[in-house]
Design a protein around this motif. Structure first.
Motif, PDB file in Angstrom:
ATOM      1  N   MET A 171       0.845  -1.198   0.000  1.00  0.00           N
ATOM      2  CA  MET A 171       0.000   0.000   0.000  1.00  0.00           C
ATOM      3  C   MET A 171       0.878   1.245   0.000  1.00  0.00           C
ATOM      4  SD  MET A 171      -2.948   1.209   2.747  1.00  0.00           S
ATOM      5  CE  MET A 171      -4.082  -0.089   2.286  1.00  0.00           C
ATOM      6  N   THR A 172       0.618   2.156  -0.927  1.00  0.00           N
ATOM      7  CA  THR A 172       1.388   3.393  -0.992  1.00  0.00           C
ATOM      8  C   THR A 172       0.945   4.346   0.109  1.00  0.00           C
ATOM      9  OG1 THR A 172      -0.167   4.530  -2.457  1.00  0.00           O
ATOM     10  CG2 THR A 172       1.506   3.135  -3.510  1.00  0.00           C
ATOM     11  N   GLU A 173       1.751   5.402   0.338  1.00  0.00           N
ATOM     12  CA  GLU A 173       1.383   6.408   1.335  1.00  0.00           C
ATOM     13  C   GLU A 173       0.067   7.075   0.946  1.00  0.00           C
ATOM     14  OE1 GLU A 173       2.181   8.855   4.841  1.00  0.00           O
ATOM     15  OE2 GLU A 173       2.617   6.834   4.131  1.00  0.00           O
ATOM     16  N   ARG A 174      -0.141   7.323  -0.351  1.00  0.00           N
ATOM     17  CA  ARG A 174      -1.404   7.902  -0.805  1.00  0.00           C
ATOM     18  C   ARG A 174      -2.565   6.985  -0.471  1.00  0.00           C
ATOM     19  NH1 ARG A 174      -0.676   7.531  -5.720  1.00  0.00           N
ATOM     20  NH2 ARG A 174      -2.023   5.748  -6.034  1.00  0.00           N
ATOM     21  N   ASP A 175      -2.408   5.695  -0.721  1.00  0.00           N
ATOM     22  CA  ASP A 175      -3.478   4.744  -0.436  1.00  0.00           C
ATOM     23  C   ASP A 175      -3.761   4.664   1.060  1.00  0.00           C
ATOM     24  OD1 ASP A 175      -3.798   4.059  -3.113  1.00  0.00           O
ATOM     25  OD2 ASP A 175      -2.325   2.440  -3.007  1.00  0.00           O
ATOM     26  N   ARG A 176      -2.701   4.746   1.869  1.00  0.00           N
ATOM     27  CA  ARG A 176      -2.884   4.665   3.323  1.00  0.00           C
ATOM     28  C   ARG A 176      -3.636   5.885   3.853  1.00  0.00           C
ATOM     29  NH1 ARG A 176      -0.563   6.338   8.057  1.00  0.00           N
ATOM     30  NH2 ARG A 176       0.934   7.690   6.996  1.00  0.00           N
ATOM     31  N   LEU A 177      -3.258   7.058   3.363  1.00  0.00           N
ATOM     32  CA  LEU A 177      -3.870   8.284   3.875  1.00  0.00           C
ATOM     33  C   LEU A 177      -5.297   8.491   3.376  1.00  0.00           C
ATOM     34  CD1 LEU A 177      -0.870  10.788   3.715  1.00  0.00           C
ATOM     35  CD2 LEU A 177      -1.909   9.782   5.761  1.00  0.00           C
ATOM     36  N   LYS A 178      -5.592   8.062   2.147  1.00  0.00           N
ATOM     37  CA  LYS A 178      -6.921   8.367   1.600  1.00  0.00           C
ATOM     38  C   LYS A 178      -8.034   7.606   2.303  1.00  0.00           C
ATOM     39  CE  LYS A 178      -7.175   5.239  -2.423  1.00  0.00           C
ATOM     40  NZ  LYS A 178      -7.192   5.212  -3.899  1.00  0.00           N
ATOM     41  N   ILE A 179      -7.692   6.521   2.999  1.00  0.00           N
ATOM     42  CA  ILE A 179      -8.736   5.789   3.718  1.00  0.00           C
ATOM     43  C   ILE A 179      -8.910   6.290   5.148  1.00  0.00           C
ATOM     44  CG2 ILE A 179      -8.450   3.711   2.307  1.00  0.00           C
ATOM     45  CD1 ILE A 179      -6.865   2.462   4.587  1.00  0.00           C
ATOM     46  N   THR A 180      -8.047   7.230   5.590  1.00  0.00           N
ATOM     47  CA  THR A 180      -8.191   7.757   6.953  1.00  0.00           C
ATOM     48  C   THR A 180      -9.450   8.601   7.100  1.00  0.00           C
ATOM     49  OG1 THR A 180      -6.873   9.745   6.460  1.00  0.00           O
ATOM     50  CG2 THR A 180      -5.682   7.809   7.276  1.00  0.00           C
ATOM     51  N   PHE A 181      -9.922   9.204   6.009  1.00  0.00           N
ATOM     52  CA  PHE A 181     -11.068  10.108   6.093  1.00  0.00           C
ATOM     53  C   PHE A 181     -12.320   9.412   6.605  1.00  0.00           C
ATOM     54  CE2 PHE A 181      -8.421  11.896   2.638  1.00  0.00           C
ATOM     55  CZ  PHE A 181      -8.144  13.120   3.199  1.00  0.00           C
ATOM     56  N   ASP A 182     -12.412   8.104   6.392  1.00  0.00           N
ATOM     57  CA  ASP A 182     -13.622   7.385   6.793  1.00  0.00           C
ATOM     58  C   ASP A 182     -13.862   7.490   8.294  1.00  0.00           C
ATOM     59  OD1 ASP A 182     -15.644   6.008   5.329  1.00  0.00           O
ATOM     60  OD2 ASP A 182     -15.124   4.171   6.400  1.00  0.00           O
ATOM     61  N   SER A 183     -12.780   7.608   9.063  1.00  0.00           N
ATOM     62  CA  SER A 183     -12.922   7.706  10.515  1.00  0.00           C
ATOM     63  C   SER A 183     -13.474   9.064  10.945  1.00  0.00           C
ATOM     64  CB  SER A 183     -11.569   7.460  11.205  1.00  0.00           C
ATOM     65  OG  SER A 183     -10.649   8.498  10.880  1.00  0.00           O
ATOM     66  N   ALA A 184     -13.468  10.041  10.029  1.00  0.00           N
ATOM     67  CA  ALA A 184     -13.976  11.387  10.342  1.00  0.00           C
ATOM     68  C   ALA A 184     -15.302  11.664   9.647  1.00  0.00           C
ATOM     69  CB  ALA A 184     -12.942  12.435   9.940  1.00  0.00           C
ATOM     70  N   ALA A 185     -16.006  10.603   9.255  1.00  0.00           N
ATOM     71  CA  ALA A 185     -17.219  10.769   8.443  1.00  0.00           C
ATOM     72  C   ALA A 185     -18.243  11.678   9.104  1.00  0.00           C
ATOM     73  CB  ALA A 185     -17.829   9.403   8.145  1.00  0.00           C
ATOM     74  N   ARG A 186     -18.442  11.531  10.399  1.00  0.00           N
ATOM     75  CA  ARG A 186     -19.467  12.310  11.094  1.00  0.00           C
ATOM     76  C   ARG A 186     -19.101  13.788  11.200  1.00  0.00           C
ATOM     77  NH1 ARG A 186     -24.681  10.384  12.228  1.00  0.00           N
ATOM     78  NH2 ARG A 186     -24.587   8.120  12.350  1.00  0.00           N
ATOM     79  N   LEU A 187     -17.807  14.088  11.170  1.00  0.00           N
ATOM     80  CA  LEU A 187     -17.350  15.473  11.287  1.00  0.00           C
ATOM     81  C   LEU A 187     -17.340  16.206   9.951  1.00  0.00           C
ATOM     82  CD1 LEU A 187     -14.225  15.165  13.638  1.00  0.00           C
ATOM     83  CD2 LEU A 187     -16.415  16.246  14.195  1.00  0.00           C
ATOM     84  N   TYR A 188     -17.214  15.467   8.876  1.00  0.00           N
ATOM     85  CA  TYR A 188     -16.847  16.041   7.589  1.00  0.00           C
ATOM     86  C   TYR A 188     -17.816  17.118   7.097  1.00  0.00           C
ATOM     87  CZ  TYR A 188     -13.901  15.662   3.448  1.00  0.00           C
ATOM     88  OH  TYR A 188     -12.988  15.912   2.462  1.00  0.00           O
TER      89      TYR A 188
ATOM     90  N   SER B  21      -6.179  14.302   6.673  1.00  0.00           N
ATOM     91  CA  SER B  21      -5.533  12.990   6.746  1.00  0.00           C
ATOM     92  C   SER B  21      -4.270  13.011   7.593  1.00  0.00           C
ATOM     93  CB  SER B  21      -5.219  12.486   5.336  1.00  0.00           C
ATOM     94  OG  SER B  21      -4.354  13.375   4.655  1.00  0.00           O
ATOM     95  N   GLY B  22      -3.450  14.064   7.436  1.00  0.00           N
ATOM     96  CA  GLY B  22      -2.208  14.125   8.195  1.00  0.00           C
ATOM     97  C   GLY B  22      -2.439  14.187   9.689  1.00  0.00           C
ATOM     98  N   HIS B  23      -3.477  14.883  10.118  1.00  0.00           N
ATOM     99  CA  HIS B  23      -3.780  14.992  11.547  1.00  0.00           C
ATOM    100  C   HIS B  23      -4.440  13.715  12.062  1.00  0.00           C
ATOM    101  CE1 HIS B  23      -3.043  19.158  10.481  1.00  0.00           C
ATOM    102  NE2 HIS B  23      -2.945  19.451  11.754  1.00  0.00           N
ATOM    103  N   ILE B  24      -5.291  13.101  11.244  1.00  0.00           N
ATOM    104  CA  ILE B  24      -5.899  11.834  11.647  1.00  0.00           C
ATOM    105  C   ILE B  24      -4.821  10.779  11.863  1.00  0.00           C
ATOM    106  CG2 ILE B  24      -7.440   9.962  10.930  1.00  0.00           C
ATOM    107  CD1 ILE B  24      -8.974  12.064   9.265  1.00  0.00           C
ATOM    108  N   ALA B  25      -3.808  10.781  10.993  1.00  0.00           N
ATOM    109  CA  ALA B  25      -2.767   9.755  11.039  1.00  0.00           C
ATOM    110  C   ALA B  25      -1.692  10.027  12.089  1.00  0.00           C
ATOM    111  CB  ALA B  25      -2.115   9.621   9.663  1.00  0.00           C
ATOM    112  N   MET B  26      -1.717  11.206  12.710  1.00  0.00           N
ATOM    113  CA  MET B  26      -0.715  11.533  13.733  1.00  0.00           C
ATOM    114  C   MET B  26      -0.810  10.583  14.925  1.00  0.00           C
ATOM    115  SD  MET B  26      -0.600  15.631  14.391  1.00  0.00           S
ATOM    116  CE  MET B  26      -0.130  16.786  13.100  1.00  0.00           C
ATOM    117  N   ALA B  27       0.313  10.363  15.581  1.00  0.00           N
ATOM    118  CA  ALA B  27       0.307   9.661  16.859  1.00  0.00           C
ATOM    119  C   ALA B  27      -0.532  10.468  17.851  1.00  0.00           C
ATOM    120  CB  ALA B  27       1.730   9.497  17.382  1.00  0.00           C
ATOM    121  N   GLY B  28      -1.231   9.783  18.735  1.00  0.00           N
ATOM    122  CA  GLY B  28      -2.123  10.454  19.663  1.00  0.00           C
ATOM    123  C   GLY B  28      -1.456  11.533  20.491  1.00  0.00           C
ATOM    124  N   TRP B  29      -0.244  11.266  20.947  1.00  0.00           N
ATOM    125  CA  TRP B  29       0.431  12.258  21.795  1.00  0.00           C
ATOM    126  C   TRP B  29       0.762  13.525  21.017  1.00  0.00           C
ATOM    127  CZ3 TRP B  29       5.170  14.397  20.874  1.00  0.00           C
ATOM    128  CH2 TRP B  29       6.025  13.743  19.974  1.00  0.00           C
TER     129      TRP B  29
END
Length: 273
Positions: free
Chosen positions: A1-18, A221-229
């Motif tokens: 999986m490329t970095e683009r492929d990894r990041l583009k699926i992160t948005f699903d976790s923010a569906a309610r906010l979008y 995507s960049g903020h969703i993928a950040m480590a929690g801390w």
């Protein structure tokens, strides 16, 4: 999986906010899209990556039939919730790169709003070409941060925190002003599949309260993928600094470059890899 492929699926976790957090696109952008593509009520549109339906709703209200192809199951479900009453709108949960329209349907317009850059570059122009009727149009744009001369300095000031958590801007990063965003005319023409490229620039400003701004960041995507801390440290500092402002708000300027191009009748030799 490329970095683009990894990041583009992160948005699903923010569906309610979008739908609430992401900015609305200017009405003038839709007006120009309709004019440049020669669209008429009843025309059939295919949207790539509709997310929660941010661009779908304004176009559905103009009387177009829209098929939305969204890779994220949660975002597809959210789009359906945001599109009640539009009988000519269908949301399909699938990847654009591999989706096939039932009955080989051809569309008057294939478009993407802040989603085109997530499509596999090896196939995106070819897929759009295949799904368009003869003489149909491709259109795409993206909401991007721009920095006018009189813009809010908060974004420059907060960069020290991004640097501290290891999420700073890369060397040579630019801070584009309104009207300075690059366009993809050369890439479109190099595909050999589209011609008569038209480009229009739009910019607008949105004022955010502290929590509205944090919710906006939670859809990136960049903020969703950040480590929690890292995210906790960043958001804590954003809240602290904005609390020192009289109204606790931040002004963010957005820019978008609308591209509209017509499908060629026959593919020409492509210079893309």
């Amino acid at each position: 999986m490329t970095e683009r492929d990894r990041l583009k699926i992160t948005f699903d976790s923010a569906a309610r906010l979008y739908q609430q957090a992401r900015p609305e696109y200017p009405g003038e952008l839709y007006d120009e899209l309709v004019r440049l593509a020669g669209l008429r009520p009843g025309d059939r549109l295919l949207e790539i990556g509709c997310a929660s339906g941010k661009a779908t709703v304004p176009l559905a209200r103009r009387g177009f039939g829209i098929t939305c192809v969204e890779i994220g199951p949660e975002l597809a479900a959210e789009a359906r919730r945001n599109l009640p009453g539009f009988r000519n709108v269908e949301v399909v949960q699938a990847a654009f790169e591999t989706w096939q329209p039932p009955g080989g349907a051809a569309f008057d317009l294939v478009f993407a709003a802040t989603a085109w850059h997530w499509v596999d570059p090896a196939v995106k122009y070819r897929r759009a070409f295949e799904l368009l009727r003869a003489g149909g149009h491709l259109a795409f744009w993206a909401a991007t941060h721009v920095f006018p001369a009189d813009g809010d300095l908060f974004f420059r000031d907060i960069q020290d925190v991004y640097d501290q958590i290891g999420e700073g801007l890369p060397s040579g990063a630019v801070w584009p002003r309104p009207g300075e965003l690059p366009d993809d005319t050369a890439e479109i023409e190099a595909s050999g599949l589209f011609e008569h490229v038209a480009v229009r620039h739009f910019d607008w400003e949105v004022s955010y309260s502290t929590e509205e701004y944090v919710r906006l960041l939670d859809t990136f995507s960049g903020h969703i993928a950040m480590a929690g801390w890292k995210r906790d440290r960043l958001y804590s500092e954003i809240r602290r600094r904005l609390a020192e402002r009289r109204d606790g708000s931040v002004r963010r300027h957005w820019g978008a470059v609308l591209h509209v191009a017509q499908r060629t009748r026959l593919p020409r030799c492509s210079t893309l890899g």
